[in-house]
Design an enzyme around this catalytic site. Structure first.
Site, PDB file in Angstrom:
ATOM      1  N   PHE A  12       0.819  -1.228   0.000  1.00  0.00           N
ATOM      2  CA  PHE A  12       0.000   0.000   0.000  1.00  0.00           C
ATOM      3  C   PHE A  12       0.856   1.283   0.000  1.00  0.00           C
ATOM      4  N   ASP A  34      10.656  -6.506  -3.261  1.00  0.00           N
ATOM      5  CA  ASP A  34       9.443  -6.984  -2.580  1.00  0.00           C
ATOM      6  C   ASP A  34       9.362  -8.501  -2.713  1.00  0.00           C
ATOM      7  N   ALA A  83       9.067  -2.639   3.833  1.00  0.00           N
ATOM      8  CA  ALA A  83       8.701  -4.066   3.843  1.00  0.00           C
ATOM      9  C   ALA A  83       8.347  -4.505   5.254  1.00  0.00           C
ATOM     10  N   THR A 126       5.896   3.152  12.947  1.00  0.00           N
ATOM     11  CA  THR A 126       4.468   3.368  13.198  1.00  0.00           C
ATOM     12  C   THR A 126       4.236   3.978  14.577  1.00  0.00           C
ATOM     13  N   ASP A 127       3.142   4.696  14.706  1.00  0.00           N
ATOM     14  CA  ASP A 127       2.779   5.247  16.019  1.00  0.00           C
ATOM     15  C   ASP A 127       2.427   4.148  17.017  1.00  0.00           C
ATOM     16  N   GLU A 128       2.168   2.919  16.497  1.00  0.00           N
ATOM     17  CA  GLU A 128       1.784   1.829  17.408  1.00  0.00           C
ATOM     18  C   GLU A 128       2.899   1.453  18.365  1.00  0.00           C
ATOM     19  N   TYR A 154       2.701  -7.346  16.419  1.00  0.00           N
ATOM     20  CA  TYR A 154       3.078  -6.452  15.312  1.00  0.00           C
ATOM     21  C   TYR A 154       3.864  -5.253  15.833  1.00  0.00           C
ATOM     22  N   LYS A 158       7.869  -4.079  15.327  1.00  0.00           N
ATOM     23  CA  LYS A 158       8.258  -2.781  14.733  1.00  0.00           C
ATOM     24  C   LYS A 158       9.142  -2.005  15.724  1.00  0.00           C
ATOM     25  N   ASN A 184      -2.729   5.279   7.841  1.00  0.00           N
ATOM     26  CA  ASN A 184      -2.870   5.816   6.480  1.00  0.00           C
ATOM     27  C   ASN A 184      -4.144   5.292   5.833  1.00  0.00           C
ATOM     28  N   LYS A 193      -7.735  -4.177   5.981  1.00  0.00           N
ATOM     29  CA  LYS A 193      -7.678  -3.048   6.901  1.00  0.00           C
ATOM     30  C   LYS A 193      -9.040  -2.354   6.951  1.00  0.00           C
ATOM     31  N   LEU A 194      -9.287  -1.600   8.028  1.00  0.00           N
ATOM     32  CA  LEU A 194     -10.638  -1.086   8.296  1.00  0.00           C
ATOM     33  C   LEU A 194     -11.303  -0.412   7.080  1.00  0.00           C
TER      34      LEU A 194
HETATM   35  P1  NAD Z   1       1.364  -3.630   3.239  1.00  0.00           P
HETATM   36  O1  NAD Z   1       1.088  -4.850   4.042  1.00  0.00           O
HETATM   37  O2  NAD Z   1       0.318  -3.068   2.351  1.00  0.00           O
HETATM   38  O3  NAD Z   1       2.657  -3.882   2.326  1.00  0.00           O
HETATM   39  C1  NAD Z   1       3.800  -4.549   2.805  1.00  0.00           C
HETATM   40  C2  NAD Z   1       4.660  -4.938   1.595  1.00  0.00           C
HETATM   41  O4  NAD Z   1       5.858  -5.543   2.091  1.00  0.00           O
HETATM   42  C3  NAD Z   1       3.994  -5.952   0.661  1.00  0.00           C
HETATM   43  O5  NAD Z   1       4.196  -5.565  -0.686  1.00  0.00           O
HETATM   44  C4  NAD Z   1       4.732  -7.248   0.954  1.00  0.00           C
HETATM   45  O6  NAD Z   1       4.803  -8.120  -0.168  1.00  0.00           O
HETATM   46  C5  NAD Z   1       6.105  -6.723   1.339  1.00  0.00           C
HETATM   47  N1  NAD Z   1       6.854  -7.668   2.185  1.00  0.00           N
HETATM   48  C6  NAD Z   1       6.388  -8.332   3.281  1.00  0.00           C
HETATM   49  N2  NAD Z   1       7.369  -9.120   3.778  1.00  0.00           N
HETATM   50  C7  NAD Z   1       8.459  -8.923   2.995  1.00  0.00           C
HETATM   51  C8  NAD Z   1       9.790  -9.444   3.023  1.00  0.00           C
HETATM   52  N3  NAD Z   1      10.170 -10.343   3.948  1.00  0.00           N
HETATM   53  N4  NAD Z   1      10.665  -9.034   2.079  1.00  0.00           N
HETATM   54  C9  NAD Z   1      10.282  -8.144   1.128  1.00  0.00           C
HETATM   55  N5  NAD Z   1       9.038  -7.628   1.046  1.00  0.00           N
HETATM   56  C10 NAD Z   1       8.145  -8.016   1.977  1.00  0.00           C
HETATM   57  O7  NAD Z   1       1.860  -2.543   4.301  1.00  0.00           O
HETATM   58  P2  NAD Z   1       1.668  -0.955   4.311  1.00  0.00           P
HETATM   59  O8  NAD Z   1       0.394  -0.628   4.960  1.00  0.00           O
HETATM   60  O9  NAD Z   1       1.996  -0.415   2.970  1.00  0.00           O
HETATM   61  O10 NAD Z   1       2.826  -0.556   5.335  1.00  0.00           O
HETATM   62  C11 NAD Z   1       4.140  -0.247   4.868  1.00  0.00           C
HETATM   63  C12 NAD Z   1       5.011   0.113   6.060  1.00  0.00           C
HETATM   64  O11 NAD Z   1       4.465   1.240   6.728  1.00  0.00           O
HETATM   65  C13 NAD Z   1       5.117  -0.978   7.115  1.00  0.00           C
HETATM   66  O12 NAD Z   1       6.442  -1.002   7.587  1.00  0.00           O
HETATM   67  C14 NAD Z   1       4.162  -0.545   8.215  1.00  0.00           C
HETATM   68  O13 NAD Z   1       4.594  -1.014   9.467  1.00  0.00           O
HETATM   69  C15 NAD Z   1       4.282   0.966   8.110  1.00  0.00           C
HETATM   70  N6  NAD Z   1       3.105   1.747   8.540  1.00  0.00           N
HETATM   71  C16 NAD Z   1       1.865   1.496   8.000  1.00  0.00           C
HETATM   72  C17 NAD Z   1       0.769   2.286   8.374  1.00  0.00           C
HETATM   73  C18 NAD Z   1      -0.594   2.058   7.785  1.00  0.00           C
HETATM   74  O14 NAD Z   1      -1.554   2.731   8.207  1.00  0.00           O
HETATM   75  N7  NAD Z   1      -0.768   1.178   6.797  1.00  0.00           N
HETATM   76  C19 NAD Z   1       0.958   3.311   9.292  1.00  0.00           C
HETATM   77  C20 NAD Z   1       2.225   3.541   9.839  1.00  0.00           C
HETATM   78  C21 NAD Z   1       3.293   2.745   9.432  1.00  0.00           C
HETATM   79  O1  TDX Z   2     -12.800  -5.453  10.502  1.00  0.00           O
HETATM   80  C1  TDX Z   2     -12.322  -4.572  11.240  1.00  0.00           C
HETATM   81  N1  TDX Z   2     -13.128  -3.982  12.182  1.00  0.00           N
HETATM   82  C2  TDX Z   2     -12.682  -3.031  13.055  1.00  0.00           C
HETATM   83  O2  TDX Z   2     -13.443  -2.527  13.888  1.00  0.00           O
HETATM   84  C3  TDX Z   2     -10.959  -4.126  11.145  1.00  0.00           C
HETATM   85  C4  TDX Z   2     -10.035  -4.740  10.127  1.00  0.00           C
HETATM   86  C5  TDX Z   2     -10.533  -3.163  12.029  1.00  0.00           C
HETATM   87  N2  TDX Z   2     -11.342  -2.635  12.957  1.00  0.00           N
HETATM   88  C6  TDX Z   2     -10.820  -1.596  13.886  1.00  0.00           C
HETATM   89  C7  TDX Z   2      -9.546  -1.967  14.624  1.00  0.00           C
HETATM   90  C8  TDX Z   2      -8.845  -0.643  14.785  1.00  0.00           C
HETATM   91  O3  TDX Z   2      -9.325   0.019  15.955  1.00  0.00           O
HETATM   92  O4  TDX Z   2     -10.484  -0.461  13.094  1.00  0.00           O
HETATM   93  C9  TDX Z   2      -9.290   0.174  13.566  1.00  0.00           C
HETATM   94  C10 TDX Z   2      -8.254   0.182  12.457  1.00  0.00           C
HETATM   95  O5  TDX Z   2      -7.848  -1.149  12.246  1.00  0.00           O
HETATM   96  P1  TDX Z   2      -6.761  -1.542  11.137  1.00  0.00           P
HETATM   97  O6  TDX Z   2      -7.190  -1.004   9.816  1.00  0.00           O
HETATM   98  O7  TDX Z   2      -6.476  -3.010  11.272  1.00  0.00           O
HETATM   99  O8  TDX Z   2      -5.507  -0.656  11.581  1.00  0.00           O
HETATM  100  P2  TDX Z   2      -4.665  -0.561  12.960  1.00  0.00           P
HETATM  101  O9  TDX Z   2      -4.789  -1.791  13.766  1.00  0.00           O
HETATM  102  O10 TDX Z   2      -5.040   0.740  13.602  1.00  0.00           O
HETATM  103  O11 TDX Z   2      -3.159  -0.505  12.371  1.00  0.00           O
HETATM  104  C11 TDX Z   2      -2.859   0.310  11.203  1.00  0.00           C
HETATM  105  O12 TDX Z   2      -2.244   1.523  11.580  1.00  0.00           O
HETATM  106  C12 TDX Z   2      -0.927   1.487  12.051  1.00  0.00           C
HETATM  107  C13 TDX Z   2      -1.957  -0.440  10.215  1.00  0.00           C
HETATM  108  O13 TDX Z   2      -2.570  -1.663   9.849  1.00  0.00           O
HETATM  109  C14 TDX Z   2      -0.591  -0.654  10.781  1.00  0.00           C
HETATM  110  O14 TDX Z   2       0.251  -1.278   9.813  1.00  0.00           O
HETATM  111  C15 TDX Z   2      -0.018   0.694  11.139  1.00  0.00           C
HETATM  112  O15 TDX Z   2       1.244   0.530  11.772  1.00  0.00           O
END
Ligand code: NAD
Ligand code: TDX
Length: 340
Positions: A12, A34, A83, A126-128, A154, A158, A184, A193-194
């Site tokens: 993503f 990737d 990744a 991540t903020d987590e 998770y 991180k 994001n 994701k939600l």
């Molecule tokens: P995502 O799950 O959509 O994508 C992860 C990507 O990493 C995928 O393309 C997957 O194939 C690749 N990958 C997984 N394991 C791998 C490995 N061993 N070697 C090479 N590639 C590998 O994740 P995302 O939501 O795009 O998140 C990207 C980064 O941002 C992560 O590090 C996550 O912790 C961080 N992050 C995400 C959010 C969010 O809201 N999505 C918020 C804050 C931080």
């Molecule tokens: O089906 C659902 N129902 C629901 O109520 C899902 C998938 C989630 N939720 C809730 C759980 C969380 O409170 O929604 C909120 C958001 O959930 P997610 O989309 O799973 O995100 P979150 O757990 O907050 O983590 C995300 O933000 C920080 C990303 O997945 C992480 O990669 C990032 O680090």
């Protein structure tokens, strides 16, 4: 020409970052590394595959030999590590792969940077890692000084990676930066994701599974704003520093789901309250003062606009997500939500 290795670029945020960098900077060449796990999708990258400044390589960041060969061949100036295994619910079911990729994979990249030399290594965190904030203290925010206090496998994986990255700065003088971003949303978000899950379920008139009472709070940021922030950290951020990224956009989960129902003209009767997530973090909220004061970064997309753009993207790109949900995703969905 800067050669930038972007790991996790078929996911993503990584893919959005690649599009952003290719468009914004003519002096950069991107090499996407990737593994193509369930979350990585080559079709996401299809329109840049033949770009003259882009190369894709299918490789696991845990594959030390493969990573060293790539560094030796490409001599990257910058590495940006996206990744990761990124879904909290999956980490509760199976923590091990999170430690593998998120922690040990980061250590392989660190060693490669030290061995071959690097201009900058950036860790996308991540903020987590800060844990959660209480729901009844809206005055509290995560700053870069907030102690690490993780809740899920998770976030623990991180946080471990962050500590390792900081240790390579102190011990070996490796030029690193770390960013910790809030949730994001936007195009190419995997439908576990939600937000994408709710959009797609609503479009299919399926129940909308809200965990607990839906009162947990997340701080949402449009993905392009995150990409711009990372670009600014790479260009102007101070080596050895951590930057929080977030735009004071806190929302309750239930309110987001209701916005999605309203926008798609679907009944709120689709909302189904299901068993809560184990260890569910209550509230995330970023204080972005440091990145604003030092780099002048502010989010540009307001949630009202960003969520409409995102919903429209899922309406316009049904093939992208139909392909995902017709495969292995079905088994995942049944396992996670079947008896919830
Ligand atoms: P995502 O799950 O959509 O994508 C992860 C990507 O990493 C995928 O393309 C997957 O194939 C690749 N990958 C997984 N394991 C791998 C490995 N061993 N070697 C090479 N590639 C590998 O994740 P995302 O939501 O795009 O998140 C990207 C980064 O941002 C992560 O590090 C996550 O912790 C961080 N992050 C995400 C959010 C969010 O809201 N999505 C918020 C804050 C931080
Ligand atoms: O089906 C659902 N129902 C629901 O109520 C899902 C998938 C989630 N939720 C809730 C759980 C969380 O409170 O929604 C909120 C958001 O959930 P997610 O989309 O799973 O995100 P979150 O757990 O907050 O983590 C995300 O933000 C920080 C990303 O997945 C992480 O990669 C990032 O680090």
């Amino acid at each position: 020409m800067n050669t930038i290795i972007v790991t996790g670029g078929a996911g993503f945020i990584g893919s959005n970052f690649i599009f952003y960098m290719l468009e914004q900077h003519e002096d950069c060449r991107i090499i996407c590394v990737d593994k193509l796990t369930y979350a990585g999708n080559l079709s996401t990258l299809s329109h840049v595959m033949n770009h003259p400044r882009f190369r894709f390589i299918k490789l696991d960041i845990c594959d030390r030999k493969g990573i060293y060969e790539l560094f030796s061949e490409e001599k990257p100036d910058i590495v940006v590590n996206f990744a990761a295994e990124s879904h909290v619910d999956r980490s509760i079911e199976n923590p091990e792969v999170f430690l593998q990729t998120n922690t040990l994979g980061t250590s392989v990249l660190m060693d490669a940077c030290y061995k071959y030399g690097i201009g900058r290594y950036h860790q996308v965190s991540t903020d987590e890692v800060y844990g959660d904030l209480p729901l009844d203290r809206p005055d509290l925010f995560f700053t870069e000084e907030t102690p690490i206090h993780t809740s899920s496998p998770y976030s623990a994986s991180k946080a471990s990676a962050d500590l390792l990255v900081l240790s390579y700065f102190r011990t070996y003088g490796l030029p690193i930066t770390i960013s910790r971003c809030s949730n994001n949303y936007g195009p190419y978000h995997f439908p576990e994701k939600l937000i994408p899950l709710m959009i797609i379920n609503a479009l299919n008139d399926k129940p909308l599974p809200v965990y607990g009472k839906g009162l947990n709070v997340r701080d949402w940021l449009y993905v392009e704003d995150h990409c711009r922030a990372i670009d600014m950290v790479l260009r102007k951020g101070r080596v050895g520093e951590i930057y929080n990224i977030g735009g004071h956009n806190e929302m309750k989960n239930i309110d987001i789901v209701k916005i999605i129902c309203k926008t798609l003209g679907k009944s709120e009767e689709l909302i189904t309250y299901v068993a809560d997530r184990k260890g569910h973090d209550l509230r995330y909220a970023i204080d972005p003062t440091k990145i604003y004061n030092e780099l002048g970064w502010l989010p540009e997309t307001k949630f009202e606009n960003g969520i409409q753009k995102t919903i429209q993207w899922y309406l316009d790109n049904q093939e992208w997500w139909q392909t995902i949900i017709s495969g292995e995703y079905q088994n995942y969905y049944e396992k996670m939500y079947g008896n919830r």
